[in-house]
Motif scaffolding. Sequence first.
Motif, mmCIF file in Angstrom:
data_model
loop_
_atom_site.group_PDB
_atom_site.id
_atom_site.type_symbol
_atom_site.label_atom_id
_atom_site.label_comp_id
_atom_site.label_asym_id
_atom_site.label_seq_id
_atom_site.Cartn_x
_atom_site.Cartn_y
_atom_site.Cartn_z
ATOM 1 N N SER A 26 -5.140 -3.451 -16.407
ATOM 2 C CA SER A 26 -5.376 -4.596 -17.300
ATOM 3 C C SER A 26 -6.425 -5.527 -16.720
ATOM 4 O O SER A 26 -7.280 -6.052 -17.432
ATOM 5 C CB SER A 26 -4.067 -5.360 -17.529
ATOM 6 O OG SER A 26 -3.124 -4.563 -18.208
ATOM 7 N N ILE A 27 -6.363 -5.737 -15.394
ATOM 8 C CA ILE A 27 -7.328 -6.605 -14.714
ATOM 9 C C ILE A 27 -8.731 -6.006 -14.778
ATOM 10 O O ILE A 27 -9.712 -6.687 -15.082
ATOM 11 C CB ILE A 27 -6.906 -6.827 -13.253
ATOM 12 C CG1 ILE A 27 -5.625 -7.666 -13.187
ATOM 13 C CG2 ILE A 27 -8.018 -7.511 -12.449
ATOM 14 C CD1 ILE A 27 -5.003 -7.736 -11.819
ATOM 15 N N ILE A 28 -8.823 -4.701 -14.519
ATOM 16 C CA ILE A 28 -10.120 -4.020 -14.526
ATOM 17 C C ILE A 28 -10.717 -4.001 -15.929
ATOM 18 O O ILE A 28 -11.912 -4.250 -16.123
ATOM 19 C CB ILE A 28 -9.987 -2.581 -13.987
ATOM 20 C CG1 ILE A 28 -9.473 -2.606 -12.538
ATOM 21 C CG2 ILE A 28 -11.320 -1.856 -14.073
ATOM 22 C CD1 ILE A 28 -10.341 -3.391 -11.579
ATOM 23 N N LYS A 29 -9.881 -3.715 -16.938
ATOM 24 C CA LYS A 29 -10.373 -3.657 -18.318
ATOM 25 C C LYS A 29 -10.862 -5.015 -18.794
ATOM 26 O O LYS A 29 -11.714 -5.107 -19.674
ATOM 27 C CB LYS A 29 -9.261 -3.139 -19.233
ATOM 28 C CG LYS A 29 -9.004 -1.645 -19.087
ATOM 29 C CD LYS A 29 -7.886 -1.192 -20.005
ATOM 30 C CE LYS A 29 -7.625 0.304 -19.839
ATOM 31 N NZ LYS A 29 -6.504 0.760 -20.698
ATOM 32 N N ALA A 30 -10.311 -6.079 -18.213
ATOM 33 C CA ALA A 30 -10.735 -7.432 -18.583
ATOM 34 C C ALA A 30 -12.047 -7.821 -17.899
ATOM 35 O O ALA A 30 -12.551 -8.927 -18.080
ATOM 36 C CB ALA A 30 -9.644 -8.433 -18.230
ATOM 37 N N GLY A 31 -12.576 -6.893 -17.083
ATOM 38 C CA GLY A 31 -13.841 -7.153 -16.401
ATOM 39 C C GLY A 31 -13.697 -7.935 -15.120
ATOM 40 O O GLY A 31 -14.675 -8.470 -14.594
ATOM 41 N N ASN A 32 -12.454 -8.006 -14.596
ATOM 42 C CA ASN A 32 -12.211 -8.730 -13.357
ATOM 43 C C ASN A 32 -11.980 -7.766 -12.206
ATOM 44 O O ASN A 32 -11.949 -6.550 -12.393
ATOM 45 C CB ASN A 32 -10.998 -9.656 -13.532
ATOM 46 C CG ASN A 32 -11.208 -10.660 -14.642
ATOM 47 O OD1 ASN A 32 -12.276 -11.242 -14.760
ATOM 48 N ND2 ASN A 32 -10.196 -10.847 -15.477
ATOM 49 N N LYS A 33 -11.798 -8.300 -11.023
ATOM 50 C CA LYS A 33 -11.523 -7.464 -9.863
ATOM 51 C C LYS A 33 -10.205 -7.906 -9.239
ATOM 52 O O LYS A 33 -9.706 -8.996 -9.500
ATOM 53 C CB LYS A 33 -12.646 -7.556 -8.834
ATOM 54 C CG LYS A 33 -12.700 -8.889 -8.108
ATOM 55 C CD LYS A 33 -13.547 -8.796 -6.855
ATOM 56 C CE LYS A 33 -13.403 -10.059 -6.008
ATOM 57 N NZ LYS A 33 -13.990 -9.943 -4.678
ATOM 58 N N ILE A 34 -9.646 -7.032 -8.436
ATOM 59 C CA ILE A 34 -8.418 -7.354 -7.713
ATOM 60 C C ILE A 34 -8.588 -6.888 -6.270
ATOM 61 O O ILE A 34 -8.925 -5.735 -6.028
ATOM 62 C CB ILE A 34 -7.184 -6.686 -8.366
ATOM 63 C CG1 ILE A 34 -5.916 -6.942 -7.567
ATOM 64 C CG2 ILE A 34 -7.401 -5.198 -8.589
ATOM 65 C CD1 ILE A 34 -5.406 -8.348 -7.685
ATOM 66 N N ASP A 35 -8.418 -7.801 -5.325
ATOM 67 C CA ASP A 35 -8.578 -7.447 -3.918
ATOM 68 C C ASP A 35 -7.301 -6.864 -3.330
ATOM 69 O O ASP A 35 -7.346 -5.965 -2.493
ATOM 70 C CB ASP A 35 -8.986 -8.683 -3.109
ATOM 71 C CG ASP A 35 -10.384 -9.148 -3.463
ATOM 72 O OD1 ASP A 35 -11.336 -8.497 -3.017
ATOM 73 O OD2 ASP A 35 -10.517 -10.148 -4.193
ATOM 74 N N ALA A 36 -6.152 -7.400 -3.784
ATOM 75 C CA ALA A 36 -4.894 -6.910 -3.224
ATOM 76 C C ALA A 36 -3.719 -7.379 -4.069
ATOM 77 O O ALA A 36 -3.782 -8.411 -4.744
ATOM 78 C CB ALA A 36 -4.726 -7.399 -1.793
ATOM 79 N N PHE A 37 -2.653 -6.586 -4.024
ATOM 80 C CA PHE A 37 -1.367 -7.000 -4.578
ATOM 81 C C PHE A 37 -0.496 -7.429 -3.410
ATOM 82 O O PHE A 37 -0.324 -6.684 -2.440
ATOM 83 C CB PHE A 37 -0.708 -5.848 -5.337
ATOM 84 C CG PHE A 37 -1.333 -5.555 -6.663
ATOM 85 C CD1 PHE A 37 -0.961 -6.261 -7.795
ATOM 86 C CD2 PHE A 37 -2.314 -4.587 -6.781
ATOM 87 C CE1 PHE A 37 -1.539 -6.004 -9.031
ATOM 88 C CE2 PHE A 37 -2.907 -4.309 -8.005
ATOM 89 C CZ PHE A 37 -2.512 -5.028 -9.128
ATOM 90 N N LEU A 38 0.022 -8.648 -3.501
ATOM 91 C CA LEU A 38 0.843 -9.206 -2.428
ATOM 92 C C LEU A 38 2.308 -9.091 -2.828
ATOM 93 O O LEU A 38 2.712 -9.536 -3.899
ATOM 94 C CB LEU A 38 0.458 -10.664 -2.182
ATOM 95 C CG LEU A 38 -1.032 -10.873 -1.881
ATOM 96 C CD1 LEU A 38 -1.370 -12.361 -1.875
ATOM 97 C CD2 LEU A 38 -1.412 -10.235 -0.552
ATOM 98 N N ILE A 39 3.101 -8.503 -1.970
ATOM 99 C CA ILE A 39 4.481 -8.150 -2.310
ATOM 100 C C ILE A 39 5.472 -9.105 -1.657
ATOM 101 O O ILE A 39 5.459 -9.303 -0.435
ATOM 102 C CB ILE A 39 4.764 -6.709 -1.863
ATOM 103 C CG1 ILE A 39 3.748 -5.758 -2.513
ATOM 104 C CG2 ILE A 39 6.186 -6.300 -2.227
ATOM 105 C CD1 ILE A 39 3.533 -4.498 -1.755
#
Length: 215
Positions: A174-187
């Motif tokens: 969803s993040i990628i399709k919105a044209g954004n980036k994600i560096d990490a998922f914090l758990i």
Amino acid sequence: MLTNGRGGCQSLLHEGRNNDYIIKKYRDELDTVRKVRNSIAHNNEYYFLPSSSLYTLLEEILEKVIDSPKISDFIDNDLMVIKEDTSIIKTIRDMKKYDYDQIPVVDHKGKYIELLTTNTIIRWMGDLKLDQDSNLIIEDAQIKEVVKYAEEDEVCEFISKDSKLDTLIDKHESIIKAGNKIDAFLITENGNKEEVLQGIITDWEIPEIYNKLSI
């Protein structure tokens, strides 16, 4: 399974409409099965004989939905974190030793503060002064001085350790399709940023999750 339309395929399609990657992936197949089931149940003029391959597919989908691994099954129990008052020299040596290009920075309670990356370190070094021999004057700098150079567009998402891996995949896409980036998922325990950091999944590890889910 075909005769249980309302509690079976239809239920899976409804529940997975917004937040289940696996159901979304097989939505067309499940929708076809739902239509076949409805035809069998409501139209006596037509008859269908489901093939064994169809049953095999449905069993495969159901198994992936029920047995989808949780994030807690994927994260490294030996999470490496650093405190704000840690020496940057020691941190750089540890990053080289363990081949890390980013490490979470936490406070004294273990709550996430920032993501220290090699790019951040490079930007910090770019502002260091030189001595008479053109050597960088580093002295005993601490992490809290270095993270001031963190990228402003860094994006990290918090997620619960009990979330399924396909939920993480869905968020990532969803993040990628919105044209954004994600560096990490914090758990954390419940996906709350005020909780103790328990793990991290970087963008580089996402392909491993696809392989683990066989999708």
